[in-house]
Design an enzyme around this catalytic site. Structure first.
Site, PDB file in Angstrom:
ATOM      1  N   THR A  61       0.764  -1.283   0.017  1.00 49.81           N
ATOM      2  CA  THR A  61       0.124  -0.077   0.062  1.00 49.81           C
ATOM      3  C   THR A  61       0.818   1.365  -0.153  1.00 49.81           C
ATOM      4  O   THR A  61       0.445   2.249  -0.501  1.00 49.81           O
ATOM      5  CB  THR A  61      -0.969  -0.152   1.096  1.00 49.81           C
ATOM      6  OG1 THR A  61      -1.713  -1.321   0.998  1.00 49.81           O
ATOM      7  CG2 THR A  61      -1.878   1.272   1.215  1.00 49.81           C
ATOM      8  N   SER A 119       1.438  -7.718  -0.204  1.00 51.94           N
ATOM      9  CA  SER A 119       2.104  -8.512   0.511  1.00 51.94           C
ATOM     10  C   SER A 119       1.484  -9.868   0.920  1.00 51.94           C
ATOM     11  O   SER A 119       1.980 -10.701   1.055  1.00 51.94           O
ATOM     12  CB  SER A 119       2.247  -7.920   1.998  1.00 51.94           C
ATOM     13  OG  SER A 119       0.980  -7.672   2.714  1.00 51.94           O
ATOM     14  N   THR A 169       1.021  -4.121   4.381  1.00 45.30           N
ATOM     15  CA  THR A 169       0.790  -4.359   5.803  1.00 45.30           C
ATOM     16  C   THR A 169       0.153  -5.874   6.065  1.00 45.30           C
ATOM     17  O   THR A 169       0.092  -6.215   7.200  1.00 45.30           O
ATOM     18  CB  THR A 169      -0.003  -3.294   6.295  1.00 45.30           C
ATOM     19  OG1 THR A 169      -1.221  -3.216   5.629  1.00 45.30           O
ATOM     20  CG2 THR A 169       0.520  -1.858   6.254  1.00 45.30           C
ATOM     21  N   ASP A 170      -0.474  -6.475   5.081  1.00 49.97           N
ATOM     22  CA  ASP A 170      -1.111  -7.489   5.514  1.00 49.97           C
ATOM     23  C   ASP A 170      -0.172  -8.623   5.915  1.00 49.97           C
ATOM     24  O   ASP A 170      -0.782  -9.373   6.596  1.00 49.97           O
ATOM     25  CB  ASP A 170      -1.904  -8.076   4.105  1.00 49.97           C
ATOM     26  CG  ASP A 170      -3.136  -7.221   3.906  1.00 49.97           C
ATOM     27  OD1 ASP A 170      -3.470  -6.233   4.558  1.00 49.97           O
ATOM     28  OD2 ASP A 170      -3.827  -7.331   2.980  1.00 49.97           O
TER      29      ASP A 170
END
Length: 400
Positions: free
Chosen positions: A91, A138, A171-172
C-alpha cells in the site's frame, strides 16, 4: 539458485548481449546454463519458458537492476548515516484512481525512486539509496521473496557502506516478513520494516511520514542490537511482538501485551523497552545457502471441524503444521486425531492460538509460546532447516 526455468533450444543465440556490457561473459554463462541467481524472472515479465536470448536479456536486466553493495549510489554527506531502502511494493507504493480512495487501489504500483523523491526531507537525516526487490501486494510475498530479501540485507549490512536498512512492505503480511528477518539477519545494524494503510495517492497518505520515520530509526545509533523493528504511526515495535490489529485503521500495528519498544517524537526516536528473545546474530539460522524453505501450513480450529485438512496437508507435502487452536491452543477430538496422524507420518505439529494474545502452555505437543499462528509458521519453517528433533524445535519456540 536454479529457478526451474526451461530454456528452449532456439536459433537465437545468448550471445546477443550488448558488447559494451562488462558482464557479457558472465551473462553468457548464465543464459547458457539457465541459472539466474536469487531473483525471479516473473517480476520482469517473463514466463516459465525462456529462449536462450531471453535468458541473456533477463540476466542483463538483473545485473542492471540489482546493484552490487559496493556500488550503491548514496549521496555525498559523510556526516550522515547511509540507509538503503529495499522496496517490495504494498500500500505504501499503492495507486488509486481517486485521491479519496483508500481501498480498491493497486498495491506496489509506484517505484521506490518515486517514493524517495516524494520525501526529500529524508536527505537531511541520511544518505539514501533505493532498490526494488519486488512490486507486489504483501499477500503475494512468497518464501522465495523472503530468501531473496534476507540474503540481500545480509549482503548489504556486511559492508561498511551501509549503516541501516529500511524495507517497505504491504501491511497484510508485514509482520511475517519482519519476524523472518528478525531470525535470519546476521548484523546488529538496524533493520526497519515499514508500510502504510493509505495508498500514496490518497489525501493525507500516511506513507511519507512512516517512511521518513523508518529512515530516522534505521540511521539511529540507539536502534542497533534491538532486532528487526517495525515503525508505524510514530511507534517503534519489535518484529516478534507487533501485529496488525485492524483492517483499515492507521494505528493498526500494535503490541498489546509486550508493548512498544519506543516512539518517535519531534523527529527523534525514544527507546524505553527491549525484547528479551534471541534475534538476528543470536539465532542459529543461516539462509546463505538455502534455495527453498520447508512447507508449513496453518489449520484453523473451529466448532464442528474435521481432520481432512490435516490429511490434505500431509498429502500435499507439508513438513509442518501450525494449529490456530481455540483458547489455550485447544483442539477438538477429531482434529487431534488428524494432528496425531500427521505426527506419525513425520510432520511436526505446533499448537498456537487464534485468540490473538497470550502464551500457549507447554504440554506433550509442540507449542508456539506467545507467537501467533502466522509467526509460528515462520519459526517452524526455519527450525526445520536445522533439525527434526521435537525437543530442539520446542527450544527454538521457547527462546526465539
Amino acid at each position: 539458485m536454479n529457478l526451474g526455468l526451461q530454456l528452449e533450444p532456439a536459433n537465437e543465440s545468448f550471445r546477443d548481449v550488448p558488447d559494451e556490457s562488462e558482464y557479457a561473459g558472465d551473462i553468457g554463462a548464465i543464459a547458457d546454463t539457465g541459472l539466474i541467481t536469487g531473483y525471479s524472472a516473473e517480476r520482469f515479465g517473463y514466463g516459465d519458458t525462456l529462449t536462450r536470448a531471453q535468458a541473456a536479456a533477463l540476466a542483463v536486466r538483473l545485473y542492471e537492476y540489482i546493484a552490487p553493495a559496493e556500488e550503491l549510489d548514496f549521496t555525498a554527506d559523510n556526516e550522515l548515516p547511509n540507509v538503503a531502502i529495499l522496496a517490495t511494493g504494498g500500500t505504501i507504493a499503492g495507486s488509486a484512481p481517486s485521491n479519496t480512495a483508500t481501498t480498491g487501489y493497486q498495491a506496489g504500483a509506484i517505484a521506490i525512486e518515486t517514493l524517495i523523491e516524494a520525501v526529500p526531507e529524508m536527505e537531511e537525516i541520511a544518505n539514501i539509496s533505493g532498490e526494488q526487490i519486488v512490486s507486489v501486494g504483501s499477500p503475494n510475498i512468497t518464501n522465495d521473496t523472503l530468501l531473496t530479501l534476507g540474503k540481500r540485507i545480509n549482503e548489504l549490512l556486511a559492508t561498511d557502506e551501509v549503516d541501516g536498512i529500511v524495507v517497505t512492505h504491504g501491511t497484510d503480511t508485514l509482520e511475517e516478513t519482519a519476524y523472518f528477518l528478525n531470525l535470519v539477519v546476521k548484523s546488529e545494524k538496524p533493520v526497519v520494516v515499514v508500510g502504510a494503510m493509505r495508498p500514496a495517492t490518497a489525501i493525507s497518505a500516511d506513507g511519507p511520514m512512516n517512511l521518513y520515520n523508518a529512515v530516522l530509526v534505521a540511521g539511529d545509533e540507539e536502534a542497533k542490537g534491538r532486532g528487526v523493528l517495525v515503525t508505524f504511526n510514530d511507534r517503534i515495535g519489535a518484529a516478534r511482538e507487533v501485529t496488525k490489529t485492524n483492517t483499515t485503521a492507521l494505528d493498526t500495528f500494535r503490541s498489546t501485551e509486550q508493548g512498544y519498544l519506543g516512539r518517535i517524537v519531534g523527529g527523534k526516536p525514544y527507546f524505553y523497552n527491549e525484547t528479551t528473545r534471541k534475534h538476528t546474530t543470536e539465532t542459529v539460522f543461516d539462509i546463505s545457502n538455502l534455495s527453498t524453505l520447508p512447507q508449513v501450513d496453518i489449520i484453523y480450529g473451529y466448532q464442528n471441524d474435521n481432520r481432512y485438512m490435516y490429511d490434505a496437508a500431509v498429502e500435499n507435502g507439508a513438513k509442518g503444521i501450525v494449529v490456530a487452536g481455540s483458547g489455550n491452543g485447544s483442539m477438538s477430538s477429531i482434529s487431534a486425531e488428524g494432528a496425531q496422524a500427521a505426527t506419525e507420518k513425520g510432520v511436526h505439529v505446533v499448537r498456537s492460538t487464534r485468540v490473538g494474545n497470550g502464551t500457549v502452555s507447554e504440554r506433550s505437543a509442540l507449542t508456539a509460546d506467545s507467537l501467533n499462528p502466522q509467526k509460528a509458521r515462520i519459526l517452524l519453517m526455519l527450525a526445520l532447516t536445522e533439525t527434526d528433533d521435537p525437543a530442539e524445535i520446542q527450544r527454538f519456540f521457547n527462546e526465539y
